[in-house]
Scaffold this active site. Sequence first.
Site, PDB file in Angstrom:
ATOM      1  N   ASP A 226       0.838  -1.207   0.000  1.00 43.84           N
ATOM      2  CA  ASP A 226       0.000   0.000   0.000  1.00 43.84           C
ATOM      3  C   ASP A 226       0.877   1.262   0.000  1.00 43.84           C
ATOM      4  O   ASP A 226       0.626   2.212  -0.747  1.00 43.84           O
ATOM      5  CB  ASP A 226      -0.914  -0.031   1.233  1.00 43.84           C
ATOM      6  CG  ASP A 226      -1.664   1.268   1.430  1.00 43.84           C
ATOM      7  OD1 ASP A 226      -2.582   1.540   0.639  1.00 43.84           O
ATOM      8  OD2 ASP A 226      -1.328   2.019   2.367  1.00 43.84           O
ATOM      9  N   LYS A 230       1.540   4.239  -3.055  1.00 42.38           N
ATOM     10  CA  LYS A 230       1.475   5.697  -2.852  1.00 42.38           C
ATOM     11  C   LYS A 230       2.771   6.368  -3.309  1.00 42.38           C
ATOM     12  O   LYS A 230       2.751   7.420  -3.943  1.00 42.38           O
ATOM     13  CB  LYS A 230       1.183   5.999  -1.379  1.00 42.38           C
ATOM     14  CG  LYS A 230      -0.232   5.586  -0.975  1.00 42.38           C
ATOM     15  CD  LYS A 230      -0.447   5.625   0.533  1.00 42.38           C
ATOM     16  CE  LYS A 230      -1.880   5.193   0.874  1.00 42.38           C
ATOM     17  NZ  LYS A 230      -2.044   4.929   2.316  1.00 42.38           N
TER      18      LYS A 230
END
Lengths: 371, 371
Positions: A226, A230
């Site tokens: 995750d 980003k």
Amino acid sequence: MPSKQIYLGVIGVGGVGTSFLQQLSKLPSPPTLVLLARSSQTLLSPAPAYSPAIPAGDWQTASANPSLTKSGALSPSEIVSYLSSAPSGSRSVLVDNTSDPALASAYPQFLKAGISVVTPNKKGFSSDLSLWKDIFASAASGGALVYHESTVGAGLPVLSTLRDLVATGDQVTRIEGVFSGTLSFLFNTFAPVSASSEAKWSDVVSQAKDLGYTEPDPRDDLNGMDVARKLTILARIVGLQVQSPESFPIESLIPAELASLPGTAAGIQEFMTRLPEFDGQMTALKEQAEKAGKVVRYVGSIDVAKNEVKVGLQQFDKDSAIAGLKGSDNIISFYTQRYGSNPLIVQGAGAGGEVTAMGVLADLNKVLERL
Amino acid sequence: MPSKQIYLGVIGVGGVGTSFLQQLSKLPSPPTLVLLARSSQTLLSPAPAYSPAIPAGDWQTASANPSLTKSGALSPSEIVSYLSSAPSGSRSVLVDNTSDPALASAYPQFLKAGISVVTPNKKGFSSDLSLWKDIFASAASGGALVYHESTVGAGLPVLSTLRDLVATGDQVTRIEGVFSGTLSFLFNTFAPVSASSEAKWSDVVSQAKDLGYTEPDPRDDLNGMDVARKLTILARIVGLQVQSPESFPIESLIPAELASLPGTAAGIQEFMTRLPEFDGQMTALKEQAEKAGKVVRYVGSIDVAKNEVKVGLQQFDKDSAIAGLKGSDNIISFYTQRYGSNPLIVQGAGAGGEVTAMGVLADLNKVLERL
């Protein structure tokens, strides 16, 4: 400003989607909601009149309205076709509140058809570089807009700030921060600045899981993917050609021995049961940092000049902003030529339905202002 | 997106203005600069063709170009008249890089004529509430846009963030921060967190003055009026009806005995010479805070529910974000219903030509996207 008629299609009614619809319904003059899709059901305003509209604040009972069309799941192409039949002079916007990679890979279809896209879904912007390029080229060719502020730091002004820095000609040299609310909470609890903590890593993970701060399978947070997604998005905005989130080092916090346990309920349970076997490793990391007067944190960083993206554990001085983070907050520091030695910092909650939906709605407002 | 022809008038070539023109000249497709005004000179592209344009990157030598019109200072009405003679279908934008209250009070004229306004000039937004209302009503009636991000925190994303919070329906409960780069530097130097400092207040002020961190007359920083103007702007965006920056308490750091010295060079010199007489008072404040394990800082705060705006000295825990500020950085914390107990924080340089100009240019980009 004269405003065009805007038709809105919204996909997803999970945590973010539900908050978004609620917030949308309270806008003084919201766009007309004509399509609302959840996993296997789609609710539509009959085309081509797009009337009646779906009431955003009352969508749960709207499916009982006989004037609305009910359908099963529609393919992206079918949704494009529906939204692009809007009357001449009007415009359509897709709000994707899912994390569906298939829908994300169809963004170019929407954009080429002139349908703008607003979304917190990271998949379209953090998968293969070719999809990223296709999305922005399609937007340009279709005269449509793409906003995805909530893909990094939820509603925090992260991408808009970075895009402004780049667009006005500042040289971004480094970006560093804590990009996962879950990992922020885990380390702020496991290795707090103020008091030395006796907390065991596995207990902290277990506590976070019970509080709903982790994904159902905590390994989906602990693998760092995750955060890597980003960082991929930020790096691309700065101009780095990051091929995919797998093309740079990611330090996984999943013990190798437990990585291959299945993602089933039983597998997750075995993971949680066996995690304490590895507490010693994490305690050693914590104590090593403490000996240097520091704390350990899980961060992402981009060194623009070196074309280097990294995700993993690092030690920080106890009086640093990263070390002092509270709860599950994110912090993002932009080091630039104009800002000099003290970075531009944005900090606050980087996860949660309400603040993520707020970022999506703020993006939608900007699209409405521009269309 | 199809883009209209945009004509740009720029007023002011001081620190911000010079940086702005430099940054503007490097945009990939900058709008056409047709008017550039400094104190007593105005350079114009001959109307109605608005050609040739003034080269933004080379404005200092452009006045030698015989194809451009030279004039003395123009009145706001004359500038409105010039900019509103743009050909049909095109639009004009005024960039006011001055701190001139007279020009600011003419914004409604520009806006009613359809000329958008972008500015770091606080005066229009922090004077009488009637002017604020007139500005935004004129923008609506003229179909023009007003952006003034750099009036608070220079290029930091402060106003845009606050407007997004408000527009998406979040409840802002409190805003608190350090809003003056000068006062930030003074207190970070006078009362640092890490080591106890023997620094005398008057020496720190003198050092800041020598470094060019203060206004020529340091009392223009120490009176708190600059901070009060910024708080007035923030409070009005949240919806508070602040009549003027004089309508709430401002703690001045100018000793009463020195307040009436004239603003002349001799008056300023006498102020600096006599300031050491009051060092004891500031040291007492510092020591009082230290006894409580805190540091003293000059902050502004808005309590929305209480309709209360305050500017002055407060004590802060040494591990707080405000206490830990470095150099001349600003920090702004937004407490809202959605963000809960941990505020959304924006931090970084809040003054300086380059970062202020960056905020102005980012605003201009947004206006160009919307016109």
